[in-house]
Write a protein that holds these residues in place. Sequence first.
Motif, PDB file in Angstrom:
ATOM      1  N   GLU A 203      12.027  33.633  17.195  1.00  0.00           N
ATOM      2  CA  GLU A 203      13.346  33.033  16.644  1.00  0.00           C
ATOM      3  C   GLU A 203      13.137  31.562  17.040  1.00  0.00           C
ATOM      4  OE1 GLU A 203      17.147  35.119  16.578  1.00  0.00           O
ATOM      5  OE2 GLU A 203      15.858  36.635  17.488  1.00  0.00           O
ATOM      6  N   THR A 204      13.297  30.685  15.796  1.00  0.00           N
ATOM      7  CA  THR A 204      13.603  29.248  15.837  1.00  0.00           C
ATOM      8  C   THR A 204      14.601  28.758  16.703  1.00  0.00           C
ATOM      9  OG1 THR A 204      14.249  29.103  13.771  1.00  0.00           O
ATOM     10  CG2 THR A 204      11.762  29.120  14.072  1.00  0.00           C
ATOM     11  N   PRO A 205      14.882  27.893  17.056  1.00  0.00           N
ATOM     12  CA  PRO A 205      16.178  27.341  17.602  1.00  0.00           C
ATOM     13  C   PRO A 205      17.348  27.282  16.692  1.00  0.00           C
ATOM     14  CG  PRO A 205      14.334  25.932  18.379  1.00  0.00           C
ATOM     15  CD  PRO A 205      13.783  26.739  17.337  1.00  0.00           C
ATOM     16  N   ARG A 206      18.451  27.602  17.160  1.00  0.00           N
ATOM     17  CA  ARG A 206      19.595  27.960  15.980  1.00  0.00           C
ATOM     18  C   ARG A 206      20.441  26.529  16.081  1.00  0.00           C
ATOM     19  NH1 ARG A 206      21.126  32.988  19.315  1.00  0.00           N
ATOM     20  NH2 ARG A 206      20.917  31.457  20.795  1.00  0.00           N
ATOM     21  N   ASN A 207      20.187  25.523  16.925  1.00  0.00           N
ATOM     22  CA  ASN A 207      21.095  24.310  16.921  1.00  0.00           C
ATOM     23  C   ASN A 207      20.337  23.248  17.498  1.00  0.00           C
ATOM     24  OD1 ASN A 207      21.517  24.662  19.607  1.00  0.00           O
ATOM     25  ND2 ASN A 207      22.954  26.282  19.307  1.00  0.00           N
ATOM     26  N   GLU A 208      20.840  22.190  17.450  1.00  0.00           N
ATOM     27  CA  GLU A 208      20.423  20.976  18.262  1.00  0.00           C
ATOM     28  C   GLU A 208      20.149  20.713  19.454  1.00  0.00           C
ATOM     29  OE1 GLU A 208      18.524  17.353  18.019  1.00  0.00           O
ATOM     30  OE2 GLU A 208      19.062  18.634  16.376  1.00  0.00           O
ATOM     31  N   VAL A 209      20.911  21.607  20.251  1.00  0.00           N
ATOM     32  CA  VAL A 209      20.600  21.605  21.728  1.00  0.00           C
ATOM     33  C   VAL A 209      19.417  22.584  21.977  1.00  0.00           C
ATOM     34  CG1 VAL A 209      21.662  22.472  24.058  1.00  0.00           C
ATOM     35  CG2 VAL A 209      22.963  21.320  22.313  1.00  0.00           C
ATOM     36  N   GLU A 210      19.345  23.849  21.178  1.00  0.00           N
ATOM     37  CA  GLU A 210      18.225  24.649  21.497  1.00  0.00           C
ATOM     38  C   GLU A 210      16.668  23.878  20.808  1.00  0.00           C
ATOM     39  OE1 GLU A 210      20.275  29.118  21.248  1.00  0.00           O
ATOM     40  OE2 GLU A 210      19.289  28.443  19.499  1.00  0.00           O
ATOM     41  N   SER A 211      16.980  23.198  20.053  1.00  0.00           N
ATOM     42  CA  SER A 211      15.949  22.301  19.370  1.00  0.00           C
ATOM     43  C   SER A 211      15.507  21.511  20.394  1.00  0.00           C
ATOM     44  CB  SER A 211      16.507  21.849  18.069  1.00  0.00           C
ATOM     45  OG  SER A 211      15.144  20.993  17.474  1.00  0.00           O
ATOM     46  N   GLN A 212      16.071  20.847  21.068  1.00  0.00           N
ATOM     47  CA  GLN A 212      16.007  19.710  22.059  1.00  0.00           C
ATOM     48  C   GLN A 212      15.132  20.396  23.359  1.00  0.00           C
ATOM     49  OE1 GLN A 212      19.597  17.432  22.975  1.00  0.00           O
ATOM     50  NE2 GLN A 212      19.475  16.345  20.878  1.00  0.00           N
ATOM     51  N   LEU A 213      15.708  21.541  23.636  1.00  0.00           N
ATOM     52  CA  LEU A 213      15.432  22.109  24.813  1.00  0.00           C
ATOM     53  C   LEU A 213      13.690  22.791  24.391  1.00  0.00           C
ATOM     54  CD1 LEU A 213      18.317  24.149  26.183  1.00  0.00           C
ATOM     55  CD2 LEU A 213      17.114  22.445  27.182  1.00  0.00           C
ATOM     56  N   ALA A 214      13.639  23.136  23.196  1.00  0.00           N
ATOM     57  CA  ALA A 214      12.205  23.579  22.757  1.00  0.00           C
ATOM     58  C   ALA A 214      11.325  22.599  22.642  1.00  0.00           C
ATOM     59  CB  ALA A 214      12.492  24.458  21.332  1.00  0.00           C
ATOM     60  N   THR A 215      11.608  21.466  22.386  1.00  0.00           N
ATOM     61  CA  THR A 215      10.917  20.190  22.099  1.00  0.00           C
ATOM     62  C   THR A 215      10.323  19.993  23.757  1.00  0.00           C
ATOM     63  OG1 THR A 215      11.771  19.549  20.197  1.00  0.00           O
ATOM     64  CG2 THR A 215      10.587  18.224  21.327  1.00  0.00           C
ATOM     65  N   ILE A 216      11.193  20.111  24.363  1.00  0.00           N
ATOM     66  CA  ILE A 216      10.940  19.602  25.753  1.00  0.00           C
ATOM     67  C   ILE A 216      10.022  20.632  26.536  1.00  0.00           C
ATOM     68  CG2 ILE A 216      11.885  19.167  28.307  1.00  0.00           C
ATOM     69  CD1 ILE A 216      14.670  18.232  27.007  1.00  0.00           C
ATOM     70  N   TRP A 217      10.250  21.756  26.388  1.00  0.00           N
ATOM     71  CA  TRP A 217       9.428  22.994  26.916  1.00  0.00           C
ATOM     72  C   TRP A 217       8.089  22.923  26.264  1.00  0.00           C
ATOM     73  CZ3 TRP A 217      12.345  28.247  27.636  1.00  0.00           C
ATOM     74  CH2 TRP A 217      13.509  28.202  28.420  1.00  0.00           C
ATOM     75  N   LYS A 218       8.016  22.750  24.723  1.00  0.00           N
ATOM     76  CA  LYS A 218       6.693  22.591  24.054  1.00  0.00           C
ATOM     77  C   LYS A 218       5.927  21.490  24.887  1.00  0.00           C
ATOM     78  CE  LYS A 218       8.299  22.583  20.008  1.00  0.00           C
ATOM     79  NZ  LYS A 218       8.492  22.466  18.330  1.00  0.00           N
ATOM     80  N   ASN A 219       6.434  20.205  25.253  1.00  0.00           N
ATOM     81  CA  ASN A 219       5.563  19.308  25.737  1.00  0.00           C
ATOM     82  C   ASN A 219       5.310  19.588  27.212  1.00  0.00           C
ATOM     83  OD1 ASN A 219       5.964  17.433  23.356  1.00  0.00           O
ATOM     84  ND2 ASN A 219       7.894  16.940  24.006  1.00  0.00           N
ATOM     85  N   ILE A 220       6.091  20.028  28.094  1.00  0.00           N
ATOM     86  CA  ILE A 220       5.815  20.320  29.387  1.00  0.00           C
ATOM     87  C   ILE A 220       4.872  21.481  29.531  1.00  0.00           C
ATOM     88  CG2 ILE A 220       6.765  21.166  31.377  1.00  0.00           C
ATOM     89  CD1 ILE A 220       9.393  19.501  30.978  1.00  0.00           C
ATOM     90  N   LEU A 221       5.014  22.517  28.679  1.00  0.00           N
ATOM     91  CA  LEU A 221       4.115  23.557  28.843  1.00  0.00           C
ATOM     92  C   LEU A 221       2.854  23.443  28.172  1.00  0.00           C
ATOM     93  CD1 LEU A 221       7.165  26.361  29.134  1.00  0.00           C
ATOM     94  CD2 LEU A 221       5.793  25.292  30.998  1.00  0.00           C
ATOM     95  N   ASN A 222       2.874  22.590  27.146  1.00  0.00           N
ATOM     96  CA  ASN A 222       1.696  22.460  26.239  1.00  0.00           C
ATOM     97  C   ASN A 222       1.713  23.726  25.375  1.00  0.00           C
ATOM     98  OD1 ASN A 222       0.893  20.049  27.221  1.00  0.00           O
ATOM     99  ND2 ASN A 222      -0.363  20.943  28.730  1.00  0.00           N
ATOM    100  N   GLN A 223       2.800  24.047  24.559  1.00  0.00           N
ATOM    101  CA  GLN A 223       2.921  25.237  24.029  1.00  0.00           C
ATOM    102  C   GLN A 223       3.084  24.643  22.540  1.00  0.00           C
ATOM    103  OE1 GLN A 223       3.096  28.686  24.580  1.00  0.00           O
ATOM    104  NE2 GLN A 223       2.589  28.085  26.735  1.00  0.00           N
TER     105      GLN A 223
END
Length: 80
Positions: free
Chosen positions: A37-57
């Motif tokens: 499930e994709t992020p539902r709002n701006e906060v979830e989207s920002q957190l997903a971007t941070i996690w993708k960068n840190i975890l190389n996902q």
Amino acid sequence: MQPTSFTVLDKLPLTVNGKIDRQALPEPSINFHNQFETPRNEVESQLATIWKNILNQKEISIHDNFFSLGGDSILSIKSW
């Protein structure tokens, strides 16, 4: 480790000795989120971007767990 589910009972089943009758307890219903499930709002989207960068996902689901994906306390403070 966190529990995967909770089962609410009106009362605990007891043996004749007043102890919890574990065999009479219902089987837990385990609901794992298998769908992405994709992020539902701006906060979830920002957190997903941070996690993708840190975890190389490539993708992060709203149900993903930072630590289950390989994150740790040191990575959590890493600046990207």
